[in-house]
Design a protein around this motif. Structure first.
Motif, mmCIF file in Angstrom:
data_model
loop_
_atom_site.group_PDB
_atom_site.id
_atom_site.type_symbol
_atom_site.label_atom_id
_atom_site.label_comp_id
_atom_site.label_asym_id
_atom_site.label_seq_id
_atom_site.Cartn_x
_atom_site.Cartn_y
_atom_site.Cartn_z
ATOM 1 N N GLN A 95 33.751 42.005 47.643
ATOM 2 C CA GLN A 95 34.873 42.826 47.163
ATOM 3 C C GLN A 95 35.685 42.079 46.113
ATOM 4 N N GLU A 96 35.881 40.767 46.339
ATOM 5 C CA GLU A 96 36.648 39.980 45.368
ATOM 6 C C GLU A 96 35.897 39.865 44.043
ATOM 7 N N LEU A 97 34.589 39.656 44.101
ATOM 8 C CA LEU A 97 33.787 39.548 42.870
ATOM 9 C C LEU A 97 33.790 40.871 42.110
ATOM 10 N N GLN A 98 33.673 41.985 42.838
ATOM 11 C CA GLN A 98 33.698 43.287 42.182
ATOM 12 C C GLN A 98 35.048 43.522 41.500
ATOM 13 N N LYS A 99 36.105 43.099 42.164
ATOM 14 C CA LYS A 99 37.434 43.292 41.580
ATOM 15 C C LYS A 99 37.600 42.460 40.318
ATOM 16 N N LEU A 100 37.111 41.213 40.342
ATOM 17 C CA LEU A 100 37.222 40.360 39.163
ATOM 18 C C LEU A 100 36.402 40.915 37.994
ATOM 19 N N VAL A 101 35.203 41.413 38.273
ATOM 20 C CA VAL A 101 34.368 42.003 37.214
ATOM 21 C C VAL A 101 35.067 43.210 36.604
ATOM 22 N N SER A 102 35.666 44.036 37.443
ATOM 23 C CA SER A 102 36.364 45.229 36.953
ATOM 24 C C SER A 102 37.555 44.830 36.086
ATOM 25 N N LEU A 103 38.322 43.829 36.546
ATOM 26 C CA LEU A 103 39.464 43.378 35.750
ATOM 27 C C LEU A 103 39.007 42.777 34.422
ATOM 28 N N GLN A 104 37.917 42.008 34.466
ATOM 29 C CA GLN A 104 37.416 41.405 33.225
ATOM 30 C C GLN A 104 36.975 42.485 32.233
ATOM 31 N N ASP A 105 36.303 43.530 32.724
ATOM 32 C CA ASP A 105 35.850 44.609 31.831
ATOM 33 C C ASP A 105 37.040 45.321 31.192
ATOM 34 N N ASN A 106 38.090 45.547 31.959
ATOM 35 C CA ASN A 106 39.280 46.201 31.423
ATOM 36 C C ASN A 106 39.942 45.348 30.351
ATOM 37 N N VAL A 107 40.025 44.052 30.613
ATOM 38 C CA VAL A 107 40.666 43.165 29.641
ATOM 39 C C VAL A 107 39.839 43.092 28.365
ATOM 40 N N ARG A 108 38.544 42.953 28.473
ATOM 41 C CA ARG A 108 37.684 42.795 27.295
ATOM 42 C C ARG A 108 37.546 44.107 26.530
ATOM 43 N N ALA A 109 37.855 45.227 27.206
ATOM 44 C CA ALA A 109 37.863 46.499 26.468
ATOM 45 C C ALA A 109 38.976 46.504 25.437
ATOM 46 N N TRP A 110 40.074 45.854 25.743
ATOM 47 C CA TRP A 110 41.203 45.762 24.799
ATOM 48 C C TRP A 110 41.141 44.490 23.968
ATOM 49 N N LEU A 111 40.547 43.448 24.541
ATOM 50 C CA LEU A 111 40.448 42.166 23.828
ATOM 51 C C LEU A 111 38.984 41.727 23.813
ATOM 52 N N PRO A 112 38.200 42.260 22.889
ATOM 53 C CA PRO A 112 36.761 41.946 22.869
ATOM 54 C C PRO A 112 36.460 40.477 22.680
ATOM 55 N N THR A 113 37.371 39.745 22.059
ATOM 56 C CA THR A 113 37.103 38.320 21.785
ATOM 57 C C THR A 113 37.517 37.420 22.948
ATOM 58 N N ALA A 114 38.025 38.002 24.040
ATOM 59 C CA ALA A 114 38.457 37.181 25.188
ATOM 60 C C ALA A 114 37.260 36.457 25.799
ATOM 61 N N THR A 115 37.466 35.220 26.231
ATOM 62 C CA THR A 115 36.398 34.410 26.825
ATOM 63 C C THR A 115 36.038 34.942 28.212
ATOM 64 N N PRO A 116 34.773 35.107 28.508
ATOM 65 C CA PRO A 116 34.365 35.585 29.838
ATOM 66 C C PRO A 116 34.736 34.578 30.933
ATOM 67 N N LEU A 117 34.852 35.059 32.141
ATOM 68 C CA LEU A 117 35.163 34.195 33.280
ATOM 69 C C LEU A 117 34.005 33.251 33.568
ATOM 70 N N THR A 118 34.339 32.015 33.849
ATOM 71 C CA THR A 118 33.332 31.041 34.256
ATOM 72 C C THR A 118 33.293 30.974 35.785
ATOM 73 N N VAL A 119 32.302 30.269 36.305
ATOM 74 C CA VAL A 119 32.202 30.088 37.762
ATOM 75 C C VAL A 119 33.433 29.363 38.293
ATOM 76 N N ALA A 120 33.895 28.346 37.547
ATOM 77 C CA ALA A 120 35.086 27.613 37.983
ATOM 78 C C ALA A 120 36.301 28.529 38.036
ATOM 79 N N ASP A 121 36.418 29.426 37.035
ATOM 80 C CA ASP A 121 37.530 30.364 37.025
ATOM 81 C C ASP A 121 37.492 31.285 38.255
ATOM 82 N N VAL A 122 36.300 31.757 38.567
ATOM 83 C CA VAL A 122 36.150 32.662 39.710
ATOM 84 C C VAL A 122 36.516 31.961 41.011
ATOM 85 N N LEU A 123 36.026 30.729 41.179
ATOM 86 C CA LEU A 123 36.324 29.993 42.413
ATOM 87 C C LEU A 123 37.814 29.687 42.530
#
Length: 311
Positions: A95-123
């Motif tokens: 559930q936490e991973l799904q939520k992070l993916v959803s938040l990342q997609d929303n952010v990158r929809a407005w900021l296409p140049t934003a850096t994707p989340l790394t494993v360290a960021d997720v942990l």
């Protein structure tokens, strides 16, 4: 009511992975909490809290909770969040991973140049406590009630043991007082006879040497001896001390039967018992009465040490 000691210990835990039912996944979103309460004797109520930063806001409520039930004692309260000090990162839930993916997609929809989340960021993001402060506050208050109930029960058990010991010492003190009671008239009679014998010896010696003349008669000598013996008997009479001792023992028994917040009164009465036993020893004119006084002071000192632990 019960007699409570100021010495006790209690602990309580809730939530976290350990709280999950068998066969169910651990509810990582609800952090486990732990609470430990230690209590020792003190003249007043002294509360000390060791809480993590996330739980600092709960201290006033815990202080009010403990103060409403405890009257005396040095109390230390320590709380912790389960798993917070683990050396390794915990595994994020689906559930936490799904939520992070959803938040990342929303952010990158407005900021296409934003850096994707790394494993360290997720942990790092999923290792943070997800419970809101209000949930932690309510959970810790519930633990406070549970821990306080355990502490009071522990203090009651210890208080029952102390009360039993004190009642046993009271029985021994009453027996010593009964042993001393018949010694008083015996000592007075012995001292009275001793004075009369000395005066008779003095009269006999004076008559043989002719130094007394006719000015002193046997009746006058006897009256003088009785007066001296009476004055000495007053000085060695410990009946008043025994009466006050019995009164103090009865009051201690009454307080133990009453219970609940009697420590300071018991401490004062123990001081009075010690005073009476000391006076008996100073007035003593026989080895037996001196022994009784010493035995009394030993028992009273044992009581004093234990009374220091009663709330």
């Amino acid at each position: 009511m019960a007699v409570y000691s100021m010495t006790g210990y209690a602990t309580a835990q809730t939530g976290g992975p350990a709280g999950a039912n068998a066969g169910e996944p651990a509810r990582e979103s609800t952090p486990g909490l732990g609470l430990e309460i230690r209590s020792v004797n003190s003249r007043f109520l002294d509360l000390t809290f060791k809480l993590p930063d996330e739980l600092r806001g709960t201290e006033p409520a815990l202080r009010e909770l403990l103060g409403s039930r405890l009257k005396r004692g040095k109390v230390e309260v320590r709380a912790w969040i389960e798993g917070k000090t683990d050396t390794g990162p915990r595994a994020p839930s689906v559930q936490e991973l799904q939520k992070l993916v959803s938040l990342q997609d929303n952010v990158r929809a407005w900021l296409p140049t934003a850096t994707p989340l790394t494993v360290a960021d997720v942990l790092q993001l999923t290792s943070r406590q997800t419970a809101v402060p209000g949930e932690l506050h309510e959970a810790l208050i519930a633990l406070g009630h549970e821990g306080l109930a355990g502490l009071v029960a522990a203090r009651e058990r210890e208080g029952e043991r102390l009360a039993s010991m004190l009642l046993d010492r009271l029985t021994q003190l009453r027996q010593l007082a009964q042993d001393a009671q018949p010694l008083i008239p015996q000592l007075v009679a012995q001292q009275r006879q001793r004075f009369i014998d000395r005066w008779n010896e003095a009269l006999g010696a004076g008559a043989a040497s002719g130094t007394l003349g006719n000015a002193v008669t046997n009746d006058m000598a006897r009256d003088r001896a009785l007066t001296e013996a009476t004055a000495f008997a007053i000085r060695i009479d410990v009946a008043e001390e025994l009466t006050r001792l019995d009164s103090h023992l009865s009051e201690i028994e009454r307080l133990l039967a009453k219970g609940n917040g009697i420590g300071k009164r018991l401490d004062f009465l123990i001081q009075e018992l010690h005073r009476e036993a000391n006076t008996m020893g100073s007035k003593s004119s026989s080895l037996e009465l001196t022994r009784i006084s010493v035995d009394m002071k030993v028992l009273i000192e044992q009581m004093r040490e234990q009374v220091q632990n009663i709330e």
